[in-house]
Design a protein around this motif. Structure first.
Motif, PDB file in Angstrom:
ATOM      1  N   ARG A  71       0.830  -1.208   0.000  1.00  0.00           N
ATOM      2  CA  ARG A  71       0.000   0.000   0.000  1.00  0.00           C
ATOM      3  C   ARG A  71       0.866   1.260   0.000  1.00  0.00           C
ATOM      4  NH1 ARG A  71      -3.139  -3.163   3.656  1.00  0.00           N
ATOM      5  NH2 ARG A  71      -2.282  -2.062   5.462  1.00  0.00           N
ATOM      6  N   TRP A  72       1.937   1.274   0.804  1.00  0.00           N
ATOM      7  CA  TRP A  72       2.839   2.433   0.820  1.00  0.00           C
ATOM      8  C   TRP A  72       3.481   2.625  -0.556  1.00  0.00           C
ATOM      9  CZ3 TRP A  72       3.226   6.352   3.956  1.00  0.00           C
ATOM     10  CH2 TRP A  72       2.899   6.235   5.312  1.00  0.00           C
ATOM     11  N   THR A  73       3.934   1.529  -1.157  1.00  0.00           N
ATOM     12  CA  THR A  73       4.596   1.615  -2.461  1.00  0.00           C
ATOM     13  C   THR A  73       3.640   2.135  -3.526  1.00  0.00           C
ATOM     14  OG1 THR A  73       6.111  -0.189  -1.891  1.00  0.00           O
ATOM     15  CG2 THR A  73       5.820   0.307  -4.224  1.00  0.00           C
ATOM     16  N   ALA A  74       2.385   1.633  -3.496  1.00  0.00           N
ATOM     17  CA  ALA A  74       1.392   2.087  -4.474  1.00  0.00           C
ATOM     18  C   ALA A  74       1.061   3.563  -4.273  1.00  0.00           C
ATOM     19  CB  ALA A  74       0.129   1.237  -4.357  1.00  0.00           C
ATOM     20  N   ALA A  75       0.916   3.983  -3.011  1.00  0.00           N
ATOM     21  CA  ALA A  75       0.597   5.382  -2.730  1.00  0.00           C
ATOM     22  C   ALA A  75       1.727   6.304  -3.182  1.00  0.00           C
ATOM     23  CB  ALA A  75       0.323   5.566  -1.239  1.00  0.00           C
ATOM     24  N   GLU A  76       2.953   5.883  -2.942  1.00  0.00           N
ATOM     25  CA  GLU A  76       4.097   6.692  -3.363  1.00  0.00           C
ATOM     26  C   GLU A  76       4.153   6.794  -4.879  1.00  0.00           C
ATOM     27  OE1 GLU A  76       8.978   6.831  -2.851  1.00  0.00           O
ATOM     28  OE2 GLU A  76       7.857   5.042  -2.294  1.00  0.00           O
ATOM     29  N   SER A  77       3.871   5.687  -5.552  1.00  0.00           N
ATOM     30  CA  SER A  77       3.887   5.693  -7.010  1.00  0.00           C
ATOM     31  C   SER A  77       2.821   6.628  -7.577  1.00  0.00           C
ATOM     32  CB  SER A  77       3.663   4.260  -7.529  1.00  0.00           C
ATOM     33  OG  SER A  77       3.594   4.237  -8.938  1.00  0.00           O
ATOM     34  N   ARG A  78       1.621   6.599  -6.977  1.00  0.00           N
ATOM     35  CA  ARG A  78       0.556   7.496  -7.441  1.00  0.00           C
ATOM     36  C   ARG A  78       0.933   8.956  -7.230  1.00  0.00           C
ATOM     37  NH1 ARG A  78      -2.673   3.519  -4.968  1.00  0.00           N
ATOM     38  NH2 ARG A  78      -2.934   4.812  -3.110  1.00  0.00           N
ATOM     39  N   ARG A  79       1.567   9.255  -6.067  1.00  0.00           N
ATOM     40  CA  ARG A  79       1.973  10.634  -5.796  1.00  0.00           C
ATOM     41  C   ARG A  79       2.985  11.106  -6.838  1.00  0.00           C
ATOM     42  NH1 ARG A  79       6.449  12.170  -3.399  1.00  0.00           N
ATOM     43  NH2 ARG A  79       6.727  10.217  -2.253  1.00  0.00           N
ATOM     44  N   LYS A  80       3.955  10.275  -7.134  1.00  0.00           N
ATOM     45  CA  LYS A  80       4.990  10.671  -8.093  1.00  0.00           C
ATOM     46  C   LYS A  80       4.423  10.880  -9.495  1.00  0.00           C
ATOM     47  CE  LYS A  80       8.946   8.608  -5.711  1.00  0.00           C
ATOM     48  NZ  LYS A  80      10.024   7.581  -5.779  1.00  0.00           N
ATOM     49  N   ARG A  81       3.334  10.183  -9.802  1.00  0.00           N
ATOM     50  CA  ARG A  81       2.698  10.332 -11.124  1.00  0.00           C
ATOM     51  C   ARG A  81       1.598  11.384 -11.122  1.00  0.00           C
ATOM     52  NH1 ARG A  81       0.372   4.913 -12.715  1.00  0.00           N
ATOM     53  NH2 ARG A  81       0.285   4.555 -10.461  1.00  0.00           N
ATOM     54  N   GLY A  82       1.391  12.045  -9.956  1.00  0.00           N
ATOM     55  CA  GLY A  82       0.372  13.072  -9.866  1.00  0.00           C
ATOM     56  C   GLY A  82      -1.038  12.542  -9.870  1.00  0.00           C
ATOM     57  N   LEU A  83      -1.231  11.323  -9.352  1.00  0.00           N
ATOM     58  CA  LEU A  83      -2.552  10.679  -9.396  1.00  0.00           C
ATOM     59  C   LEU A  83      -3.184  10.563  -8.014  1.00  0.00           C
ATOM     60  CD1 LEU A  83      -1.687   7.758 -11.856  1.00  0.00           C
ATOM     61  CD2 LEU A  83      -2.649  10.003 -12.401  1.00  0.00           C
ATOM     62  N   THR A  84      -2.771  11.395  -7.077  1.00  0.00           N
ATOM     63  CA  THR A  84      -3.223  11.252  -5.693  1.00  0.00           C
ATOM     64  C   THR A  84      -4.695  11.584  -5.509  1.00  0.00           C
ATOM     65  OG1 THR A  84      -2.484  13.508  -5.245  1.00  0.00           O
ATOM     66  CG2 THR A  84      -0.952  11.715  -4.739  1.00  0.00           C
ATOM     67  N   LEU A  85      -5.315  12.292  -6.442  1.00  0.00           N
ATOM     68  CA  LEU A  85      -6.708  12.695  -6.282  1.00  0.00           C
ATOM     69  C   LEU A  85      -7.692  11.725  -6.919  1.00  0.00           C
ATOM     70  CD1 LEU A  85      -6.355  16.537  -6.975  1.00  0.00           C
ATOM     71  CD2 LEU A  85      -6.356  15.336  -4.782  1.00  0.00           C
ATOM     72  N   LEU A  86      -7.201  10.634  -7.468  1.00  0.00           N
ATOM     73  CA  LEU A  86      -8.088   9.700  -8.150  1.00  0.00           C
ATOM     74  C   LEU A  86      -8.802   8.752  -7.192  1.00  0.00           C
ATOM     75  CD1 LEU A  86      -6.020   8.787 -11.344  1.00  0.00           C
ATOM     76  CD2 LEU A  86      -7.806  10.527 -11.038  1.00  0.00           C
ATOM     77  N   GLY A  87      -8.358   8.693  -5.938  1.00  0.00           N
ATOM     78  CA  GLY A  87      -9.030   7.846  -4.961  1.00  0.00           C
ATOM     79  C   GLY A  87      -8.811   6.364  -5.164  1.00  0.00           C
ATOM     80  N   ASP A  88      -7.784   5.991  -5.875  1.00  0.00           N
ATOM     81  CA  ASP A  88      -7.498   4.571  -6.125  1.00  0.00           C
ATOM     82  C   ASP A  88      -6.627   4.022  -5.001  1.00  0.00           C
ATOM     83  OD1 ASP A  88      -7.249   2.087  -7.231  1.00  0.00           O
ATOM     84  OD2 ASP A  88      -5.739   2.676  -8.713  1.00  0.00           O
ATOM     85  N   GLY A  89      -7.245   3.794  -3.833  1.00  0.00           N
ATOM     86  CA  GLY A  89      -6.504   3.301  -2.681  1.00  0.00           C
ATOM     87  C   GLY A  89      -6.091   4.449  -1.776  1.00  0.00           C
ATOM     88  N   PRO A  90      -5.676   4.130  -0.547  1.00  0.00           N
ATOM     89  CA  PRO A  90      -5.288   5.173   0.410  1.00  0.00           C
ATOM     90  C   PRO A  90      -4.027   5.900  -0.042  1.00  0.00           C
ATOM     91  CG  PRO A  90      -4.681   3.003   1.249  1.00  0.00           C
ATOM     92  CD  PRO A  90      -5.515   2.774   0.020  1.00  0.00           C
ATOM     93  N   ASP A  91      -3.976   7.210   0.255  1.00  0.00           N
ATOM     94  CA  ASP A  91      -2.766   7.951  -0.066  1.00  0.00           C
ATOM     95  C   ASP A  91      -1.823   7.905   1.134  1.00  0.00           C
ATOM     96  OD1 ASP A  91      -3.689   9.807   1.804  1.00  0.00           O
ATOM     97  OD2 ASP A  91      -4.408  11.215   0.299  1.00  0.00           O
ATOM     98  N   GLU A  92      -0.659   8.544   0.991  1.00  0.00           N
ATOM     99  CA  GLU A  92       0.362   8.485   2.041  1.00  0.00           C
ATOM    100  C   GLU A  92      -0.105   9.143   3.334  1.00  0.00           C
ATOM    101  OE1 GLU A  92       4.563   8.596  -0.316  1.00  0.00           O
ATOM    102  OE2 GLU A  92       3.122  10.191  -0.772  1.00  0.00           O
ATOM    103  N   THR A  93      -0.899  10.213   3.211  1.00  0.00           N
ATOM    104  CA  THR A  93      -1.403  10.879   4.407  1.00  0.00           C
ATOM    105  C   THR A  93      -2.318   9.949   5.193  1.00  0.00           C
ATOM    106  OG1 THR A  93      -1.271  13.056   3.358  1.00  0.00           O
ATOM    107  CG2 THR A  93      -2.716  12.848   5.272  1.00  0.00           C
TER     108      THR A  93
END
Length: 204
Positions: free
Chosen positions: A106-128
């Protein structure tokens, strides 16, 4: 954690009654020791063998016969460099926790989404959101000895100490998760409740 008694791979600290105190595995032989021991069926015996070989190179006697390989392994500590994956700055005496395989993913996926600018898509929990998960005291594996925000690197960085057996477990987990170079942990400052993902690298 008790204070670590620094020792080159040629020695360990033995109390008069034969019990081992925590000791720090360090020196130029450490990468070889880690590579060999981590692939052995009996890592403790391998560690004892390597230490006695290192002592022989320095013309020292082998470790006392009352030193058990299992105790030597159990009390060994290693120093690690700790790099936060995102925002934040680790402080002195911050707590280092292990994460299970699911949380690591989950941490790895959240970090990957952040780096790709996809944190607002709601696809799983973000790092916060992940940082708010209360850590279990049983998950503590070590502590930061020196932590700060590196202006030159632009990210939080720390030096910490963890048991050697826990370092080997992190290596096994990284292999299971098919990212052998990324040993993932999480770090919590003493006066904070949030945990932040970090990666550790062996120092020697």
């Amino acid at each position: 954690m008790a204070d670590a008694h620094a020792a080159e791979p040629a020695s360990a600290v033995v109390e008069p009654e034969g019990r081992l105190k925590p000791w720090l595995l360090r020196g130029p032989d450490v990468p070889t020791i880690v590579a060999d021991v981590s692939s052995m069926l009996n890592p403790a015996a391998g560690l004892l063998l390597h230490l006695n070989q290192a002592r022989a190179k320095r013309k020292l006697d082998p470790l006392p016969t009352e030193v058990r390989a299992e105790d030597l392994m159990r009390t060994a500590l290693v120093q690690v460099s700790v790099w936060l994956c995102g925002r934040g700055s680790p402080e002195d005496l911050a707590v280092i926790y292990r994460v299970d395989d699911d949380e690591a993913r989950r941490w790895t996926a959240a970090e990957s989404r952040r780096k790709r600018g996809l944190t607002l898509l709601g696809d799983g929990p973000d790092e916060t959101q992940l940082s708010q998960n209360a850590p279990s005291p049983e998950g503590i594996i070590g502590y930061v000895t020196t932590g700060s925000f590196s202006l030159s690197l632009g990210e939080g960085h720390a030096i910490g100490v963890i048991p050697f057996v826990q370092y080997l477990e992190l290596k096994k987990q990284a292999q299971r998760l098919r990212d052998a170079s990324r040993l993932l942990v999480k770090v919590r400052n003493r006066d904070e409740s949030v945990c932040r993902a970090a990666v550790v690298e062996l120092l020697y």
